[in-house]
Design an enzyme around this catalytic site. Structure first.
Site, PDB file in Angstrom:
ATOM      1  CB  CYS A 140      95.452 -15.647 122.057  1.00  0.00           C
ATOM      2  SG  CYS A 140      94.237 -15.003 123.737  1.00  0.00           S
ATOM      3  CG  HIS A 220      89.838 -18.080 123.769  1.00  0.00           C
ATOM      4  ND1 HIS A 220      89.346 -18.005 124.465  1.00  0.00           N
ATOM      5  CD2 HIS A 220      91.171 -17.412 123.107  1.00  0.00           C
ATOM      6  CE1 HIS A 220      89.934 -17.754 124.802  1.00  0.00           C
ATOM      7  NE2 HIS A 220      91.973 -16.891 124.717  1.00  0.00           N
TER       8      HIS A 220
HETATM    9  P1  NAD Z   1     101.649 -16.451 133.318  1.00  0.00           P
HETATM   10  O1  NAD Z   1     100.350 -15.547 134.536  1.00  0.00           O
HETATM   11  O2  NAD Z   1     101.345 -17.110 132.844  1.00  0.00           O
HETATM   12  O3  NAD Z   1     102.686 -15.817 133.302  1.00  0.00           O
HETATM   13  C1  NAD Z   1     103.050 -14.778 133.731  1.00  0.00           C
HETATM   14  C2  NAD Z   1     104.459 -14.907 134.722  1.00  0.00           C
HETATM   15  O4  NAD Z   1     105.448 -13.541 134.302  1.00  0.00           O
HETATM   16  C3  NAD Z   1     104.732 -15.983 135.708  1.00  0.00           C
HETATM   17  O5  NAD Z   1     105.659 -16.774 135.059  1.00  0.00           O
HETATM   18  C4  NAD Z   1     105.585 -14.779 136.712  1.00  0.00           C
HETATM   19  O6  NAD Z   1     106.153 -15.398 137.842  1.00  0.00           O
HETATM   20  C5  NAD Z   1     105.953 -13.975 135.654  1.00  0.00           C
HETATM   21  N1  NAD Z   1     106.518 -12.355 136.399  1.00  0.00           N
HETATM   22  C6  NAD Z   1     107.255 -11.692 136.825  1.00  0.00           C
HETATM   23  N2  NAD Z   1     107.590 -10.400 136.719  1.00  0.00           N
HETATM   24  C7  NAD Z   1     106.462 -10.545 137.459  1.00  0.00           C
HETATM   25  C8  NAD Z   1     106.102 -10.100 138.868  1.00  0.00           C
HETATM   26  N3  NAD Z   1     106.216  -8.163 138.930  1.00  0.00           N
HETATM   27  N4  NAD Z   1     105.013  -9.996 138.664  1.00  0.00           N
HETATM   28  C9  NAD Z   1     103.878 -11.130 138.559  1.00  0.00           C
HETATM   29  N5  NAD Z   1     104.256 -12.137 138.186  1.00  0.00           N
HETATM   30  C10 NAD Z   1     105.919 -11.730 137.831  1.00  0.00           C
HETATM   31  O7  NAD Z   1     100.550 -15.334 132.443  1.00  0.00           O
HETATM   32  P2  NAD Z   1     100.076 -15.555 130.779  1.00  0.00           P
HETATM   33  O8  NAD Z   1      99.209 -15.977 130.933  1.00  0.00           O
HETATM   34  O9  NAD Z   1     101.671 -15.787 130.052  1.00  0.00           O
HETATM   35  O10 NAD Z   1      99.997 -13.308 130.173  1.00  0.00           O
HETATM   36  C11 NAD Z   1     101.108 -13.243 129.799  1.00  0.00           C
HETATM   37  C12 NAD Z   1     100.464 -12.035 129.667  1.00  0.00           C
HETATM   38  O11 NAD Z   1     100.246 -12.690 127.565  1.00  0.00           O
HETATM   39  C13 NAD Z   1      99.593 -10.857 129.940  1.00  0.00           C
HETATM   40  O12 NAD Z   1      99.461  -9.420 129.567  1.00  0.00           O
HETATM   41  C14 NAD Z   1      98.691 -11.867 129.098  1.00  0.00           C
HETATM   42  O13 NAD Z   1      97.285 -11.341 128.968  1.00  0.00           O
HETATM   43  C15 NAD Z   1      98.710 -11.957 127.439  1.00  0.00           C
HETATM   44  N6  NAD Z   1      98.415 -13.285 126.743  1.00  0.00           N
HETATM   45  C16 NAD Z   1      98.013 -14.373 127.817  1.00  0.00           C
HETATM   46  C17 NAD Z   1      97.482 -15.381 126.842  1.00  0.00           C
HETATM   47  C18 NAD Z   1      97.162 -16.553 127.339  1.00  0.00           C
HETATM   48  O14 NAD Z   1      96.043 -17.462 127.170  1.00  0.00           O
HETATM   49  N7  NAD Z   1      97.691 -17.164 128.940  1.00  0.00           N
HETATM   50  C19 NAD Z   1      97.660 -15.404 125.586  1.00  0.00           C
HETATM   51  C20 NAD Z   1      97.870 -14.349 125.191  1.00  0.00           C
HETATM   52  C21 NAD Z   1      98.235 -13.140 125.633  1.00  0.00           C
END
Ligand code: NAD
Length: 337
Positions: A140, A220
């Site tokens: 992000c 942010h």
């Molecule tokens: P999150 O924890 O909210 O969601 C992750 C999901 O993956 C969960 O719902 C979980 O159930 C699922 N999942 C599927 N397979 C899994 C496994 N083997 N082990 C654990 N969980 C599993 O995460 P997020 O915030 O959506 O982040 C996802 C990606 O996006 C990451 O790489 C993160 O760095 C990136 N990201 C996050 C944001 C943010 O602010 N949240 C912003 C940009 C990018």
């Protein structure tokens, strides 16, 4: 109509799923979860086929009355491309599965660039991922920095960039990470990973970043200082940012002087989940002192990368050669300015 599966229906994954469904050239064939929580239930309620990431947990989904369509391995079979939105660093193991099944995959910013050797931003390097098997939409913060720097570079001929990022302590629902009552240099060293990450999508940029965490969950905030080689007026900068989609000029004097007010505005816009896909730039913050451009912007961490994922799907599946056409199509479907 291309088939897209979302592995990991969390903060980013659920938004990507809805964004895919909003397009007329792709559809969701499945989403995955590891636990039978409220997100699993709402995915099924929305009509998404739910696949489970940990097959041994099948009974717990049955006990919770949540219907599952199979395992992640089954889901992979149905897709032209996987958008992997699992938590950072889980992607390495998943990549083996995707390779074995010969399915393309898009990763998120929590994974290292080295995992795919290719990173993606709709504006700066769409072509690099055209037809690629594996790519990664940058984080992000990196997406926010790249959007405005790439927009301003042709006008300003940007030299050295320095950016200080004030990062939200956690996402709003992450009770285990927050709240914090501190200002945390994060990392307490220079550069933070964001500068090197921008370089993975913006060729030749000379950027160094510092970052800290603060007690907020909303957005942010970035403070950017960029040497400029061209003789540019502030009005030209404003004009250039105004013309770029996915960037929005906002004015503190009109009541948008904080991330809280920006998120209130997002609610007024009435979008899905009150998301703010654009990068808001505070107009009053734009200044040029000697040969240096200064500006402040904010990033809605939960949503700014979502349209980029849609464009990455179009690039990797060779659905649209022209990045501007994909950007316009995605914007129209999602109501993005
Ligand atoms: P999150 O924890 O909210 O969601 C992750 C999901 O993956 C969960 O719902 C979980 O159930 C699922 N999942 C599927 N397979 C899994 C496994 N083997 N082990 C654990 N969980 C599993 O995460 P997020 O915030 O959506 O982040 C996802 C990606 O996006 C990451 O790489 C993160 O760095 C990136 N990201 C996050 C944001 C943010 O602010 N949240 C912003 C940009 C990018």
């Amino acid at each position: 109509m291309k088939s897209v599966a979302i592995n990991g229906y969390g903060t980013i994954g659920k938004r990507v799923a809805d964004a895919v469904e909003a397009q007329d050239d792709m559809k969701v064939v499945g989403v995955s979860k590891t636990r039978p929580n409220f997100e699993s239930k709402s995915a099924v309620d929305k009509g998404y086929d739910l696949f489970i990431g940990i097959p041994e947990r099948e009974q717990s989904f049955k006990d919770a009355g949540i219907e599952i369509a199979g395992t992640v391995d089954d889901m992979i079979q149905e897709a032209d491309i996987i958008v992997d939105c699992t938590p950072g660093n889980i992607g390495v193991a998943n990549l083996e599965k995707y390779k074995k099944e010969g399915v393309k995959a898009i990763y998120q910013g929590g994974e290292d660039h080295d995992l795919t050797g290719l990173s993606f931003n709709s504006f700066s390097n769409y072509d690099d991922s055209f037809g690629a098997d594996y790519s990664r939409v940058v984080s992000c913060n990196t997406t926010g920095l790249t959007r405005t720097l790439h927009t301003l570079n042709p006008l300003c001929d940007i030299g050295k960039v320095r950016a200080v990022m004030v990062r939200r302590g956690s996402d709003p629902s992450e009770i285990k990470k927050g709240p914090i009552n501190a200002i945390v240099p994060n990392p307490p060293k220079v550069p933070s990973h964001h500068g090197p990450d921008v370089k993975t999508v913006m060729d030749g940029v000379d950027i160094t970043t510092m970052a800290l965490l603060v007690p907020t969950t909303l957005m942010h905030q970035h403070n950017i200082m960029a040497e400029i080689k061209n003789d540019v007026a502030i009005d030209d900068v404003i004009d250039t940012l105004e013309k770029r989609s996915r960037v929005m000029l906002v004015e503190a004097s009109k009541g948008l002087g904080s991330t809280a007010e920006l998120m209130e505005y997002a609610k007024d816009l009435g979008r899905n989940r009150n998301d703010f896909y654009e990068i808001p730039v505070w107009q009053e913050s734009i200044n040029i002192v000697d040969n240096e451009l200064f500006y402040m912007q904010a990033v809605h961490q939960e949503s700014d990368v979502v349209p980029e994922n849609i464009d990455a799907i179009r690039a990797m599946l060779e659905m649209e050669k022209d990045n501007e056409k994909s950007i316009a199509k995605t914007n129209k479907a999602m109501g993005i300015f």
